[in-house]
Design a protein around this motif. Structure first.
Motif, mmCIF file in Angstrom:
data_model
loop_
_atom_site.group_PDB
_atom_site.id
_atom_site.type_symbol
_atom_site.label_atom_id
_atom_site.label_comp_id
_atom_site.label_asym_id
_atom_site.label_seq_id
_atom_site.Cartn_x
_atom_site.Cartn_y
_atom_site.Cartn_z
ATOM 1 N N PHE A 182 -6.885 1.190 -3.767
ATOM 2 C CA PHE A 182 -8.168 0.510 -3.933
ATOM 3 C C PHE A 182 -8.063 -0.615 -4.966
ATOM 4 N N LEU A 183 -7.436 -0.316 -6.107
ATOM 5 C CA LEU A 183 -7.295 -1.328 -7.155
ATOM 6 C C LEU A 183 -6.469 -2.520 -6.670
ATOM 7 N N LEU A 184 -5.402 -2.244 -5.940
ATOM 8 C CA LEU A 184 -4.560 -3.334 -5.436
ATOM 9 C C LEU A 184 -5.283 -4.142 -4.361
ATOM 10 N N ALA A 185 -6.055 -3.472 -3.521
ATOM 11 C CA ALA A 185 -6.784 -4.178 -2.463
ATOM 12 C C ALA A 185 -7.808 -5.144 -3.049
ATOM 13 N N ASN A 186 -8.387 -4.764 -4.170
ATOM 14 C CA ASN A 186 -9.360 -5.640 -4.822
ATOM 15 C C ASN A 186 -8.701 -6.754 -5.619
ATOM 16 N N GLY A 187 -7.404 -6.640 -5.860
ATOM 17 C CA GLY A 187 -6.667 -7.691 -6.542
ATOM 18 C C GLY A 187 -7.000 -7.861 -8.004
ATOM 19 N N GLU A 188 -7.562 -6.828 -8.618
ATOM 20 C CA GLU A 188 -7.963 -6.952 -10.011
ATOM 21 C C GLU A 188 -6.836 -6.684 -11.000
ATOM 22 N N VAL A 189 -5.826 -5.913 -10.580
ATOM 23 C CA VAL A 189 -4.735 -5.536 -11.482
ATOM 24 C C VAL A 189 -3.402 -5.665 -10.755
ATOM 25 N N ASP A 190 -2.315 -5.705 -11.528
ATOM 26 C CA ASP A 190 -0.989 -5.719 -10.908
ATOM 27 C C ASP A 190 -0.553 -4.283 -10.612
ATOM 28 N N LYS A 191 0.608 -4.126 -9.984
ATOM 29 C CA LYS A 191 1.054 -2.801 -9.542
ATOM 30 C C LYS A 191 1.222 -1.822 -10.695
ATOM 31 N N ALA A 192 1.823 -2.258 -11.786
ATOM 32 C CA ALA A 192 2.056 -1.361 -12.923
ATOM 33 C C ALA A 192 0.737 -0.860 -13.509
ATOM 34 N N MET A 227 0.831 -1.173 0.000
ATOM 35 C CA MET A 227 0.000 0.000 0.000
ATOM 36 C C MET A 227 0.886 1.250 0.000
ATOM 37 N N TRP A 228 0.438 2.250 -0.714
ATOM 38 C CA TRP A 228 1.190 3.487 -0.829
ATOM 39 C C TRP A 228 0.593 4.563 0.058
ATOM 40 N N SER A 229 1.414 5.600 0.347
ATOM 41 C CA SER A 229 0.972 6.727 1.170
ATOM 42 C C SER A 229 1.514 8.017 0.557
ATOM 43 N N ASN A 230 1.228 9.144 1.208
ATOM 44 C CA ASN A 230 1.716 10.427 0.704
ATOM 45 C C ASN A 230 3.228 10.560 0.793
ATOM 46 N N THR A 231 3.862 9.768 1.634
ATOM 47 C CA THR A 231 5.322 9.813 1.744
ATOM 48 C C THR A 231 6.001 8.654 1.018
ATOM 49 N N HIS A 232 5.252 7.653 0.664
ATOM 50 C CA HIS A 232 5.781 6.480 -0.037
ATOM 51 C C HIS A 232 4.856 6.161 -1.208
ATOM 52 N N PHE A 233 5.293 6.553 -2.404
ATOM 53 C CA PHE A 233 4.462 6.360 -3.591
ATOM 54 C C PHE A 233 5.363 6.061 -4.785
#
Length: 71
Positions: free
Chosen positions: A28-38, A1-7
């Motif tokens: 949100f997209l990563l939490a749902n597992g529908e797509v990869d990070k890129a 998960m990303w934040s305002n200091t780590h993105f």
């Protein structure tokens, strides 16, 4: 998960409010597992920019146009 200091580096050029929205969308997209990070990064940047443009259009006053009819 990303934040305002780590993105992701791709979000570095976004203004802070747009970056914050992009981070929210990407998480949100990563939490749902529908797509990869890129894909999450690319989608979230595009969507955050679209939302920022839309907000600017709503908040901007209508341009003053003058129309002169030529004969």
């Amino acid at each position: 998960m990303w934040s305002n200091t780590h993105f992701p580096a791709a979000m570095r050029s976004l203004n802070p409010s747009t970056r914050e929205k992009a981070i929210e969308i990407a998480n949100f997209l990563l939490a749902n597992g529908e797509v990869d990070k890129a894909q999450a990064v690319a989608i979230s940047i595009a969507e955050a920019r679209r939302l920022a443009r839309q907000a600017r259009m709503v908040n901007e006053p209508a341009p003053a146009y003058s129309y002169t009819r030529r004969l």
